[in-house]
Design an enzyme around this catalytic site. Sequence first.
Site, mmCIF file in Angstrom:
data_model
loop_
_atom_site.group_PDB
_atom_site.id
_atom_site.type_symbol
_atom_site.label_atom_id
_atom_site.label_comp_id
_atom_site.label_asym_id
_atom_site.label_seq_id
_atom_site.Cartn_x
_atom_site.Cartn_y
_atom_site.Cartn_z
ATOM 1 N N ARG A 99 0.861 -1.183 0.000
ATOM 2 C CA ARG A 99 0.000 0.000 0.000
ATOM 3 C C ARG A 99 0.897 1.232 0.000
ATOM 4 O O ARG A 99 1.870 1.293 0.767
ATOM 5 C CB ARG A 99 -0.886 0.001 1.250
ATOM 6 C CG ARG A 99 -1.938 1.099 1.222
ATOM 7 C CD ARG A 99 -2.735 1.155 2.511
ATOM 8 N NE ARG A 99 -2.088 2.010 3.496
ATOM 9 C CZ ARG A 99 -2.699 2.519 4.565
ATOM 10 N NH1 ARG A 99 -3.971 2.246 4.793
ATOM 11 N NH2 ARG A 99 -2.055 3.278 5.428
ATOM 12 N N TYR B 68 -3.394 11.273 5.713
ATOM 13 C CA TYR B 68 -3.671 9.934 6.209
ATOM 14 C C TYR B 68 -2.654 8.922 5.676
ATOM 15 O O TYR B 68 -2.369 8.900 4.486
ATOM 16 C CB TYR B 68 -5.084 9.479 5.783
ATOM 17 C CG TYR B 68 -5.219 8.006 5.993
ATOM 18 C CD1 TYR B 68 -5.403 7.505 7.276
ATOM 19 C CD2 TYR B 68 -5.052 7.107 4.944
ATOM 20 C CE1 TYR B 68 -5.438 6.149 7.503
ATOM 21 C CE2 TYR B 68 -5.088 5.754 5.161
ATOM 22 C CZ TYR B 68 -5.278 5.281 6.443
ATOM 23 O OH TYR B 68 -5.283 3.938 6.669
ATOM 24 N N ASP C 281 -5.202 3.858 -0.215
ATOM 25 C CA ASP C 281 -6.352 4.078 0.668
ATOM 26 C C ASP C 281 -6.719 5.561 0.661
ATOM 27 O O ASP C 281 -5.892 6.412 1.010
ATOM 28 C CB ASP C 281 -5.958 3.634 2.093
ATOM 29 C CG ASP C 281 -7.150 3.528 3.030
ATOM 30 O OD1 ASP C 281 -8.224 4.051 2.698
ATOM 31 O OD2 ASP C 281 -6.981 2.919 4.110
ATOM 32 N N HIS D 217 -9.420 6.735 2.357
ATOM 33 C CA HIS D 217 -9.985 6.990 3.670
ATOM 34 C C HIS D 217 -11.215 7.891 3.622
ATOM 35 O O HIS D 217 -11.331 8.856 4.403
ATOM 36 C CB HIS D 217 -8.911 7.561 4.614
ATOM 37 C CG HIS D 217 -8.789 6.765 5.861
ATOM 38 N ND1 HIS D 217 -9.072 7.253 7.097
ATOM 39 C CD2 HIS D 217 -8.451 5.475 6.041
ATOM 40 C CE1 HIS D 217 -8.910 6.308 7.986
ATOM 41 N NE2 HIS D 217 -8.530 5.212 7.383
ATOM 42 N N GLU E 234 -8.977 1.946 -2.150
ATOM 43 C CA GLU E 234 -9.777 1.626 -0.953
ATOM 44 C C GLU E 234 -10.554 2.838 -0.449
ATOM 45 O O GLU E 234 -10.024 3.955 -0.421
ATOM 46 C CB GLU E 234 -8.809 1.138 0.140
ATOM 47 C CG GLU E 234 -9.484 0.871 1.464
ATOM 48 C CD GLU E 234 -8.497 0.457 2.547
ATOM 49 O OE1 GLU E 234 -7.334 0.137 2.226
ATOM 50 O OE2 GLU E 234 -8.899 0.476 3.714
ATOM 51 N N GLU F 79 -13.995 -1.210 5.910
ATOM 52 C CA GLU F 79 -13.385 -1.361 7.240
ATOM 53 C C GLU F 79 -14.245 -0.730 8.336
ATOM 54 O O GLU F 79 -14.114 -1.109 9.500
ATOM 55 C CB GLU F 79 -11.960 -0.798 7.266
ATOM 56 C CG GLU F 79 -11.887 0.708 7.151
ATOM 57 C CD GLU F 79 -10.460 1.226 7.127
ATOM 58 O OE1 GLU F 79 -9.615 0.626 6.454
ATOM 59 O OE2 GLU F 79 -10.206 2.245 7.799
ATOM 60 N N ARG G 235 -13.642 -5.312 2.822
ATOM 61 C CA ARG G 235 -12.564 -4.872 3.717
ATOM 62 C C ARG G 235 -12.885 -5.009 5.203
ATOM 63 O O ARG G 235 -12.154 -4.491 6.062
ATOM 64 C CB ARG G 235 -12.253 -3.394 3.423
ATOM 65 C CG ARG G 235 -11.422 -3.175 2.207
ATOM 66 C CD ARG G 235 -9.979 -3.582 2.445
ATOM 67 N NE ARG G 235 -9.286 -2.651 3.306
ATOM 68 C CZ ARG G 235 -8.394 -2.988 4.237
ATOM 69 N NH1 ARG G 235 -8.118 -4.250 4.464
ATOM 70 N NH2 ARG G 235 -7.792 -2.059 4.949
ATOM 71 N N GLU H 4 -4.414 -7.558 4.809
ATOM 72 C CA GLU H 4 -3.609 -6.437 5.295
ATOM 73 C C GLU H 4 -2.794 -6.895 6.506
ATOM 74 O O GLU H 4 -3.309 -7.598 7.382
ATOM 75 C CB GLU H 4 -4.539 -5.293 5.706
ATOM 76 C CG GLU H 4 -3.811 -4.062 6.229
ATOM 77 C CD GLU H 4 -4.781 -2.946 6.614
ATOM 78 O OE1 GLU H 4 -5.960 -3.250 6.915
ATOM 79 O OE2 GLU H 4 -4.348 -1.788 6.615
ATOM 80 N N TRP I 208 -12.416 11.819 7.936
ATOM 81 C CA TRP I 208 -11.052 11.349 8.192
ATOM 82 C C TRP I 208 -10.974 9.884 7.853
ATOM 83 O O TRP I 208 -11.783 9.108 8.317
ATOM 84 C CB TRP I 208 -10.658 11.567 9.667
ATOM 85 C CG TRP I 208 -9.209 11.260 9.827
ATOM 86 C CD1 TRP I 208 -8.167 12.126 9.636
ATOM 87 C CD2 TRP I 208 -8.622 10.002 10.159
ATOM 88 N NE1 TRP I 208 -6.972 11.481 9.818
ATOM 89 C CE2 TRP I 208 -7.221 10.162 10.139
ATOM 90 C CE3 TRP I 208 -9.142 8.732 10.447
ATOM 91 C CZ2 TRP I 208 -6.319 9.133 10.405
ATOM 92 C CZ3 TRP I 208 -8.267 7.707 10.721
ATOM 93 C CH2 TRP I 208 -6.866 7.904 10.701
HETATM 94 O O1 KDG Z 1 -8.868 2.483 13.367
HETATM 95 C C1 KDG Z 1 -8.686 3.073 12.122
HETATM 96 C C2 KDG Z 1 -7.562 2.389 11.397
HETATM 97 O O2 KDG Z 1 -7.712 1.020 11.476
HETATM 98 C C3 KDG Z 1 -7.525 2.819 9.968
HETATM 99 O O3 KDG Z 1 -7.023 4.099 9.915
HETATM 100 C C4 KDG Z 1 -6.653 1.890 9.175
HETATM 101 O O4 KDG Z 1 -7.581 2.643 7.095
HETATM 102 C C5 KDG Z 1 -6.946 1.822 7.723
HETATM 103 C C6 KDG Z 1 -6.427 0.661 7.020
HETATM 104 O O5 KDG Z 1 -6.739 0.521 5.840
HETATM 105 O O6 KDG Z 1 -5.730 -0.122 7.644
HETATM 106 MG MG MG Z 2 -8.293 1.694 5.257
#
Ligand code: KDG
Ligand code: MG
Length: 406
Positions: free
Chosen positions: A147, A159, A214, A216, A240, A266, A287, A343, A406
């Site tokens: 990643r 991030y 990612d 986010h 992602e 996630e 995810r 991951e 975020w």
């Molecule tokens: O708790 C939040 C994290 O797990 C996150 O920021 C991690 O986005 C994330 C990832 O893809 O691992």
């Molecule tokens: Mg993530």
Amino acid sequence: MNIVAAEVIVTSPDRNFVTLKLTTDNGLTGWGDATLNGRELSVASYLTDHVVPLLIGRDAHRIEDTWQFLYRSAYWRRGPVTMTAIAAVDVALWDLKAKAAGLPLYQLLGGASRTGIMAYGHASGRDQEELFDSIRRHLDEGFRSIRVQTSVPGIDAVYGVIAPAAASEHYEPAQRAPLPAEEDWDSRAYLRHIPTVFEAVRNEFGPELPLLHDVHHRLTPIQAARLGKSLEPYDLFWLEDCTPAENQEALRLVRNHTVTPLAIGEVFNTVWDYQALIREQLIDYVRSAVTHTGGITAMRKLLDYAAQYQIKSGIHGPTDISPIGMAAALHLDLAIHNFGIQEYMPHGPLTNEVFRQTFTFQDGYLHPGDQPGLGVELDEEAAARFPYQPAYLPFNRLKDGTVHDW
Ligand code: KDG
Ligand code: MG
């Protein structure tokens, strides 16, 4: 095999973890991960105050019945706190059942469908040189899928990029502090910069290396569509969380514009969060974390549903998933047919003192090991040395002060 004791253990070696311990009348111990990053004590209370009394005296073999009982009898369904608490019970029960059978857990899920579990690591850098160094270090550590996150000119904190003062090279967003840190964001600057980063990475590391990214949850649907399209020449393994995860419709728009594979979930916690995404084939990878999605019982059903549409797994595995939650994911990864990728962010040395693990990482592949059960045991004396510390994930504001995703 009846449950005679249930206890919640909160510990903070490198970060906070919440663990459920179940003990049975035949002397077995089962472990479940109940860690919800930045909201840890809410799950500890949900378990201690509302679930533990319901578990005493129950037959530990009745996993499906216990899952349905906890999900339906509460009346209040879904949500991260509830589903993390249910997951902890579920995983602890699978650990117990496998220990009672004298088998590694994956054998109870149908046995191994592969010899190893392909893992991706997190490379990041504040500039190209730092990023390339980080990718090389990951390749040296054995990772074969990576990643990529980088800083963006015009944004101070992005991030996935390690803070300058951080001791470890592995990115850890949650910070121990009484209040959350404030970061900044600018979608237009980000959209201009990211394709140039992937062009440089492909030029340096060649076409073979699977690359992931990612977002986010920070883009609007049309911005995400544009990003997916602009990254097509660099052949990403996945993009992602390109839009906020609550709106399943958004992914339809993104999908109509790009063939970059999409991963999401996630922050999801039940199959219902994926209903349209899977049925309409709007994503390519699921995810969810075993820890946040009701445990092995619910994840197995979710991934079987995804399999009907050729959608694969990409189980969440950051450091806020404890080694117990990680092991649960690995047993599932090994057993299911529609495995995609896992991951993997290695935990810090103090965490490894508290959680004694048998899973391995070699030449880019993880394996849960062959100990009966999950293969992870919590050392309670070590855990007691690291009391809970308040910690928060950061949050974002735009240049004009507006709070952003975020
Ligand atoms: O708790 C939040 C994290 O797990 C996150 O920021 C991690 O986005 C994330 C990832 O893809 O691992
Ligand atoms: Mg993530």
